[in-house]
Motif scaffolding. Structure first.
Motif, PDB file in Angstrom:
ATOM      1  N   ARG A 175     -24.334  93.744  29.547  1.00 56.72           N
ATOM      2  CA  ARG A 175     -23.812  93.815  30.919  1.00 56.72           C
ATOM      3  C   ARG A 175     -24.577  94.854  31.740  1.00 56.72           C
ATOM      4  NH1 ARG A 175     -18.410  91.586  31.876  1.00 56.72           N
ATOM      5  NH2 ARG A 175     -18.484  89.716  30.598  1.00 56.72           N
ATOM      6  N   GLU A 176     -24.850  96.003  31.099  1.00 53.58           N
ATOM      7  CA  GLU A 176     -25.589  97.069  31.805  1.00 53.58           C
ATOM      8  C   GLU A 176     -26.987  96.585  32.182  1.00 53.58           C
ATOM      9  OE1 GLU A 176     -25.371 100.447  29.166  1.00 53.58           O
ATOM     10  OE2 GLU A 176     -23.192 100.489  29.381  1.00 53.58           O
ATOM     11  N   GLU A 177     -27.633  95.873  31.261  1.00 58.64           N
ATOM     12  CA  GLU A 177     -28.980  95.342  31.509  1.00 58.64           C
ATOM     13  C   GLU A 177     -28.940  94.330  32.664  1.00 58.64           C
ATOM     14  OE1 GLU A 177     -31.914  96.157  30.547  1.00 58.64           O
ATOM     15  OE2 GLU A 177     -32.893  94.440  31.506  1.00 58.64           O
ATOM     16  N   MET A 178     -27.906  93.505  32.681  1.00 64.03           N
ATOM     17  CA  MET A 178     -27.758  92.517  33.757  1.00 64.03           C
ATOM     18  C   MET A 178     -27.628  93.213  35.107  1.00 64.03           C
ATOM     19  SD  MET A 178     -25.143  89.328  33.336  1.00 64.03           S
ATOM     20  CE  MET A 178     -24.685  89.692  31.666  1.00 64.03           C
ATOM     21  N   ALA A 179     -26.805  94.256  35.148  1.00 66.54           N
ATOM     22  CA  ALA A 179     -26.591  95.000  36.394  1.00 66.54           C
ATOM     23  C   ALA A 179     -27.891  95.668  36.842  1.00 66.54           C
ATOM     24  CB  ALA A 179     -25.494  96.043  36.197  1.00 66.54           C
ATOM     25  N   LEU A 180     -28.668  96.162  35.866  1.00 68.13           N
ATOM     26  CA  LEU A 180     -29.960  96.791  36.160  1.00 68.13           C
ATOM     27  C   LEU A 180     -30.914  95.784  36.811  1.00 68.13           C
ATOM     28  CD1 LEU A 180     -30.999  99.684  35.491  1.00 68.13           C
ATOM     29  CD2 LEU A 180     -32.180  98.672  33.544  1.00 68.13           C
ATOM     30  N   GLN A 181     -30.948  94.590  36.256  1.00 66.54           N
ATOM     31  CA  GLN A 181     -31.818  93.534  36.809  1.00 66.54           C
ATOM     32  C   GLN A 181     -31.429  93.202  38.247  1.00 66.54           C
ATOM     33  OE1 GLN A 181     -34.583  92.545  35.453  1.00 66.54           O
ATOM     34  NE2 GLN A 181     -34.106  93.841  33.699  1.00 66.54           N
ATOM     35  N   ILE A 182     -30.128  93.131  38.507  1.00 69.92           N
ATOM     36  CA  ILE A 182     -29.658  92.831  39.873  1.00 69.92           C
ATOM     37  C   ILE A 182     -30.043  93.972  40.817  1.00 69.92           C
ATOM     38  CG2 ILE A 182     -27.586  92.523  41.321  1.00 69.92           C
ATOM     39  CD1 ILE A 182     -28.265  90.050  39.689  1.00 69.92           C
ATOM     40  N   ALA A 183     -29.888  95.206  40.346  1.00 72.93           N
ATOM     41  CA  ALA A 183     -30.244  96.362  41.186  1.00 72.93           C
ATOM     42  C   ALA A 183     -31.723  96.317  41.547  1.00 72.93           C
ATOM     43  CB  ALA A 183     -29.894  97.655  40.451  1.00 72.93           C
ATOM     44  N   LYS A 184     -32.575  95.928  40.589  1.00 68.78           N
ATOM     45  CA  LYS A 184     -34.021  95.822  40.848  1.00 68.78           C
ATOM     46  C   LYS A 184     -34.300  94.744  41.890  1.00 68.78           C
ATOM     47  CE  LYS A 184     -35.971  97.364  36.453  1.00 68.78           C
ATOM     48  NZ  LYS A 184     -36.361  96.880  35.129  1.00 68.78           N
ATOM     49  N   LYS A 185     -33.608  93.616  41.769  1.00 68.91           N
ATOM     50  CA  LYS A 185     -33.799  92.507  42.712  1.00 68.91           C
ATOM     51  C   LYS A 185     -33.344  92.910  44.114  1.00 68.91           C
ATOM     52  CE  LYS A 185     -33.534  88.969  39.173  1.00 68.91           C
ATOM     53  NZ  LYS A 185     -32.719  88.009  38.466  1.00 68.91           N
ATOM     54  N   GLU A 186     -32.226  93.645  44.164  1.00 68.13           N
ATOM     55  CA  GLU A 186     -31.703  94.121  45.446  1.00 68.13           C
ATOM     56  C   GLU A 186     -32.712  95.066  46.110  1.00 68.13           C
ATOM     57  OE1 GLU A 186     -29.550  93.754  47.624  1.00 68.13           O
ATOM     58  OE2 GLU A 186     -29.136  95.685  48.576  1.00 68.13           O
ATOM     59  N   GLU A 187     -33.277  95.959  45.297  1.00 68.86           N
ATOM     60  CA  GLU A 187     -34.271  96.915  45.809  1.00 68.86           C
ATOM     61  C   GLU A 187     -35.481  96.165  46.380  1.00 68.86           C
ATOM     62  OE1 GLU A 187     -36.725 100.573  43.845  1.00 68.86           O
ATOM     63  OE2 GLU A 187     -34.872  99.955  42.856  1.00 68.86           O
ATOM     64  N   LYS A 188     -35.929  95.139  45.649  1.00 68.40           N
ATOM     65  CA  LYS A 188     -37.092  94.346  46.068  1.00 68.40           C
ATOM     66  C   LYS A 188     -36.779  93.619  47.381  1.00 68.40           C
ATOM     67  CE  LYS A 188     -40.257  90.973  44.116  1.00 68.40           C
ATOM     68  NZ  LYS A 188     -39.891  89.592  43.840  1.00 68.40           N
ATOM     69  N   LEU A 189     -35.573  93.065  47.473  1.00 71.49           N
ATOM     70  CA  LEU A 189     -35.173  92.351  48.690  1.00 71.49           C
ATOM     71  C   LEU A 189     -35.163  93.287  49.897  1.00 71.49           C
ATOM     72  CD1 LEU A 189     -33.972  89.817  50.135  1.00 71.49           C
ATOM     73  CD2 LEU A 189     -31.721  90.678  49.476  1.00 71.49           C
ATOM     74  N   GLN A 190     -34.569  94.475  49.687  1.00 72.61           N
ATOM     75  CA  GLN A 190     -34.485  95.424  50.802  1.00 72.61           C
ATOM     76  C   GLN A 190     -35.875  95.897  51.224  1.00 72.61           C
ATOM     77  OE1 GLN A 190     -31.800  95.699  52.524  1.00 72.61           O
ATOM     78  NE2 GLN A 190     -30.759  94.426  51.014  1.00 72.61           N
ATOM     79  N   ALA A 191     -36.762  96.071  50.239  1.00 71.49           N
ATOM     80  CA  ALA A 191     -38.137  96.489  50.556  1.00 71.49           C
ATOM     81  C   ALA A 191     -38.824  95.416  51.386  1.00 71.49           C
ATOM     82  CB  ALA A 191     -38.886  96.750  49.261  1.00 71.49           C
TER      83      ALA A 191
END
Ligand code: RP5
Length: 164
Positions: free
Chosen positions: A144-160
């Motif tokens: 679950r933690e790994e899944m949340a990490l992946q989403i956080a990375k995707k969110e960061e990329k989207l915002q960038a």
């Protein structure tokens, strides 16, 4: 640890069902996979289900398409938890299998995942076994933690990208 049985109605289900095997492997859960059919091998299917508990299984995953009675037949022959995977295909592209798998009579449940939901079937099996297995529960938390990490990375990329 108890084993998980992954039963599929036909070898044509295997390309999807192997996703469940892969997920169980990642959690280090022992499993067996077999082709057994509620209609084509009804006696062997019933025997497997009836002996599953004594043979060391803790959860049964059953994948079938079209007139998908496999999970229901297993549930009728065992009090182990049964998870049904309705398979895509046929005239109704899986909707028939979904209804056949999920619409069980009162008293004989099948925990039904999405059409083709092999990975979720394996995760749910892991969650059931983790009720009495702290190591496995920890692996589920880590996933679950790994899944949340992946989403956080995707969110960061989207915002960038939006702010570029
Ligand atoms: C079901 O019928 C199987 O689970 C499979 O999804 C579907 C088609 O089987 P095949 O005709 O490809 O053997 O019993």
């Amino acid at each position: 640890m108890k084993k998980v049985a992954i039963i599929m109605g036909s070898d044509s289900d295997w390309p999807v069902v192997k996703g469940a095997c892969e997920q169980l492997r990642q959690f280090g859960i022992p499993f067996e996979a077999h082709i057994l059919s509620a209609h084509r091998t009804p006696i062997q299917a019933a025997e497997f289900a009836r002996n599953a508990r004594v043979n060391g299984f803790g959860v049964l995953i059953c994948a079938a398409g079209m007139a998908a009675h496999l999970a229901g037949a297993f549930a009728g022959n065992s009090t182990l938890p049964v998870i049904g995977i309705p398979m895509k295909g046929g005239a109704m592209d899986g909707l028939d299998a979904l209804l056949a798998t999920v619409q069980m009579p009162s008293g004989i449940p099948v925990a039904t995942v999405a059409i083709g939901g092999a990975k979720n079937a394996a995760v749910l099996a892991a969650q059931i076994l983790a009720v009495s297995d702290d190591d496995l529960a920890r692996k589920l938390d880590e996933a679950r933690e790994e899944m949340a990490l992946q989403i956080a990375k995707k969110e960061e990329k989207l915002q960038a990208e939006l702010n570029a």
